[in-house]
Motif scaffolding. Structure first.
Motif, PDB file in Angstrom:
ATOM      1  N   SER A  49     -10.429  14.945   6.106  1.00  0.00           N
ATOM      2  CA  SER A  49      -9.401  14.807   5.077  1.00  0.00           C
ATOM      3  C   SER A  49      -9.100  13.346   4.791  1.00  0.00           C
ATOM      4  O   SER A  49      -9.175  12.485   5.669  1.00  0.00           O
ATOM      5  N   SER A  50      -8.752  13.073   3.546  1.00  0.00           N
ATOM      6  CA  SER A  50      -8.387  11.704   3.177  1.00  0.00           C
ATOM      7  C   SER A  50      -7.099  11.285   3.869  1.00  0.00           C
ATOM      8  O   SER A  50      -6.910  10.114   4.197  1.00  0.00           O
ATOM      9  N   GLY A  51      -6.207  12.241   4.109  1.00  0.00           N
ATOM     10  CA  GLY A  51      -4.945  11.916   4.776  1.00  0.00           C
ATOM     11  C   GLY A  51      -5.162  11.350   6.164  1.00  0.00           C
ATOM     12  O   GLY A  51      -4.457  10.435   6.597  1.00  0.00           O
ATOM     13  N   LEU A  52      -6.147  11.881   6.901  1.00  0.00           N
ATOM     14  CA  LEU A  52      -6.454  11.380   8.234  1.00  0.00           C
ATOM     15  C   LEU A  52      -6.950   9.942   8.163  1.00  0.00           C
ATOM     16  O   LEU A  52      -6.467   9.068   8.893  1.00  0.00           O
ATOM     17  N   LEU A  53      -7.896   9.677   7.292  1.00  0.00           N
ATOM     18  CA  LEU A  53      -8.461   8.330   7.181  1.00  0.00           C
ATOM     19  C   LEU A  53      -7.419   7.332   6.692  1.00  0.00           C
ATOM     20  O   LEU A  53      -7.371   6.189   7.161  1.00  0.00           O
ATOM     21  N   GLN A  54      -6.565   7.751   5.767  1.00  0.00           N
ATOM     22  CA  GLN A  54      -5.523   6.860   5.258  1.00  0.00           C
ATOM     23  C   GLN A  54      -4.487   6.556   6.336  1.00  0.00           C
ATOM     24  O   GLN A  54      -3.990   5.424   6.440  1.00  0.00           O
ATOM     25  N   THR A  55      -4.159   7.558   7.146  1.00  0.00           N
ATOM     26  CA  THR A  55      -3.191   7.348   8.223  1.00  0.00           C
ATOM     27  C   THR A  55      -3.750   6.398   9.270  1.00  0.00           C
ATOM     28  O   THR A  55      -3.052   5.490   9.745  1.00  0.00           O
ATOM     29  N   VAL A  56      -5.007   6.582   9.632  1.00  0.00           N
ATOM     30  CA  VAL A  56      -5.647   5.682  10.595  1.00  0.00           C
ATOM     31  C   VAL A  56      -5.662   4.257  10.055  1.00  0.00           C
ATOM     32  O   VAL A  56      -5.350   3.299  10.773  1.00  0.00           O
ATOM     33  N   ALA A  57      -6.019   4.104   8.775  1.00  0.00           N
ATOM     34  CA  ALA A  57      -6.069   2.767   8.178  1.00  0.00           C
ATOM     35  C   ALA A  57      -4.690   2.115   8.177  1.00  0.00           C
ATOM     36  O   ALA A  57      -4.556   0.914   8.465  1.00  0.00           O
ATOM     37  N   ALA A  58      -3.654   2.888   7.860  1.00  0.00           N
ATOM     38  CA  ALA A  58      -2.294   2.348   7.837  1.00  0.00           C
ATOM     39  C   ALA A  58      -1.848   1.928   9.226  1.00  0.00           C
ATOM     40  O   ALA A  58      -1.253   0.859   9.416  1.00  0.00           O
ATOM     41  N   MET A  59      -2.146   2.751  10.223  1.00  0.00           N
ATOM     42  CA  MET A  59      -1.731   2.429  11.590  1.00  0.00           C
ATOM     43  C   MET A  59      -2.486   1.219  12.127  1.00  0.00           C
ATOM     44  O   MET A  59      -1.942   0.407  12.874  1.00  0.00           O
ATOM     45  N   LYS A  60      -3.745   1.063  11.731  1.00  0.00           N
ATOM     46  CA  LYS A  60      -4.486  -0.143  12.102  1.00  0.00           C
ATOM     47  C   LYS A  60      -3.860  -1.371  11.461  1.00  0.00           C
ATOM     48  O   LYS A  60      -3.757  -2.428  12.087  1.00  0.00           O
ATOM     49  N   ALA A  61      -3.445  -1.237  10.193  1.00  0.00           N
ATOM     50  CA  ALA A  61      -2.835  -2.370   9.497  1.00  0.00           C
ATOM     51  C   ALA A  61      -1.562  -2.829  10.197  1.00  0.00           C
ATOM     52  O   ALA A  61      -1.272  -4.033  10.260  1.00  0.00           O
ATOM     53  N   PHE A  62      -0.780  -1.897  10.729  1.00  0.00           N
ATOM     54  CA  PHE A  62       0.441  -2.243  11.454  1.00  0.00           C
ATOM     55  C   PHE A  62       0.184  -2.616  12.914  1.00  0.00           C
ATOM     56  O   PHE A  62       1.117  -2.957  13.639  1.00  0.00           O
ATOM     57  N   GLY A  63      -1.070  -2.517  13.355  1.00  0.00           N
ATOM     58  CA  GLY A  63      -1.403  -2.876  14.735  1.00  0.00           C
ATOM     59  C   GLY A  63      -1.025  -1.826  15.749  1.00  0.00           C
ATOM     60  O   GLY A  63      -0.861  -2.138  16.932  1.00  0.00           O
ATOM     61  N   LEU A  64      -0.898  -0.561  15.325  1.00  0.00           N
ATOM     62  CA  LEU A  64      -0.424   0.487  16.220  1.00  0.00           C
ATOM     63  C   LEU A  64      -1.548   1.245  16.913  1.00  0.00           C
ATOM     64  O   LEU A  64      -1.283   2.006  17.855  1.00  0.00           O
ATOM     65  N   ILE A  65      -2.775   1.092  16.445  1.00  0.00           N
ATOM     66  CA  ILE A  65      -3.906   1.729  17.112  1.00  0.00           C
ATOM     67  C   ILE A  65      -5.045   0.729  17.264  1.00  0.00           C
ATOM     68  O   ILE A  65      -5.126  -0.262  16.530  1.00  0.00           O
ATOM     69  N   GLU A  66      -5.897   1.001  18.230  1.00  0.00           N
ATOM     70  CA  GLU A  66      -7.122   0.242  18.431  1.00  0.00           C
ATOM     71  C   GLU A  66      -8.295   1.149  18.114  1.00  0.00           C
ATOM     72  O   GLU A  66      -8.284   2.335  18.440  1.00  0.00           O
ATOM     73  N   ASP A  67      -9.288   0.594  17.459  1.00  0.00           N
ATOM     74  CA  ASP A  67     -10.422   1.347  16.938  1.00  0.00           C
ATOM     75  C   ASP A  67     -11.681   0.909  17.674  1.00  0.00           C
ATOM     76  O   ASP A  67     -11.891  -0.280  17.887  1.00  0.00           O
ATOM     77  N   MET A  68     -12.507   1.857  18.051  1.00  0.00           N
ATOM     78  CA  MET A  68     -13.742   1.500  18.753  1.00  0.00           C
ATOM     79  C   MET A  68     -14.850   2.470  18.354  1.00  0.00           C
ATOM     80  O   MET A  68     -14.598   3.628  18.011  1.00  0.00           O
ATOM     81  N   GLY A  69     -16.075   1.977  18.384  1.00  0.00           N
ATOM     82  CA  GLY A  69     -17.209   2.810  18.032  1.00  0.00           C
ATOM     83  C   GLY A  69     -17.307   3.027  16.538  1.00  0.00           C
ATOM     84  O   GLY A  69     -16.564   2.447  15.736  1.00  0.00           O
TER      85      GLY A  69
END
Length: 262
Positions: free
Chosen positions: A58-78
């Protein structure tokens, strides 16, 4: 799909400037849900999507992940099917740090991590211009579409309110003392406001960064007291953008001193 997600989809397709499609308050709520379900374990996107009520694609999942990365709330790997995300140190502090003022400082730090929010925080705080003024500026000067400008303004206002950024004195207990002689460079990984909040927050265990001597320095800046000075050796467009962001973020503090002196 919610109206907010539909607007975000439209914004993405129309290629307006990048910004979080949800406010910091909503992003922190998502971090809380993620922490409760997965603690700090790296988790695949479909698994986290289930936690949030989103389908794997879903686009909502990808948009939420992108927003949380922008705020520095999640770390992304792989990447690809092996892509995993986990709650960041900053989000963990927001959720669990009970020391005096620690949560508030961490929230303010997160609020100004997105480049455009930090830039306009420097211009529009403490008194934001009218909606019509801001929307015109975003569309005419920055290339936002009408829908994107409205969404950005809503995200900006909700984030500023949640982080209490309008209370200028609360941004730093003593701005002149903390910023006198403070050197800020792009290598810190923080926007200028976020760097000030990070420096004034209670100490937490971190991996020491590389020394500045081992890093290239496209520019350095000195803040205060009452002035900005720097040395510039600009090579890339990103260097210019970061320099503009740093100067913009300081405008509100310089203005407050000028107002107090008059």
């Amino acid at each position: 799909m919610t109206d907010e997600q539909a607007t975000a989809d439209k914004v993405r397709k129309e290629r307006s400037p990048s910004f979080p499609f949800i406010s910091l308050k909503r992003a922190v709520e998502r971090a809380q849900e993620m922490a409760e379900a997965h603690r700090r374990s790296p988790s695949r996107l479909p698994t986290v999507g289930e936690t949030w009520g989103y389908g794997a694609k879903s686009s909502g999942l990808l948009q939420t992940v992108a927003a949380m990365k922008a705020f520095g709330l999640i770390e992304d790997m792989g990447g690809g099917n092996d892509r995993r995300i986990q709650v960041s140190d900053l989000a963990w502090r927001i959720l669990h740090d009970a020391r005096p003022n620690a949560k508030e400082q961490a929230i303010r730090e997160a609020a100004v991590k997105p480049r455009l929010i930090a830039e306009y925080a420097g211009q529009w705080i403490p008194e934001r211009p009218s909606d019509s003024h801001c929307l015109s500026e975003l569309q005419l000067d920055r290339g936002f579409t009408a829908d994107a400008a409205k969404l950005f303004l809503r995200v900006f206002d909700e984030t500023v309110s949640f982080a209490n950024l309008k209370e200028g004195d609360s941004l730093s207990p003593s701005f002149q003392q903390e910023t006198s002689g403070m050197e800020a460079t792009p290598e810190t990984g923080f926007s200028p406001l976020a760097e000030m909040f990070r420096r004034s927050a209670p100490a937490v265990a971190t991996v020491p960064p590389p020394t500045l001597q081992t890093l290239s320095q496209p520019f350095t800046m000195q803040f205060g007291p009452g002035r900005i000075s720097g040395a510039f050796n600009i090579e890339f467009q990103d260097d210019v953008d970061q320099m503009i962001q740093m100067v913009s973020a300081m405008k509100v503090f310089l203005k407050k001193r000028e107002d107090a002196a008059n």
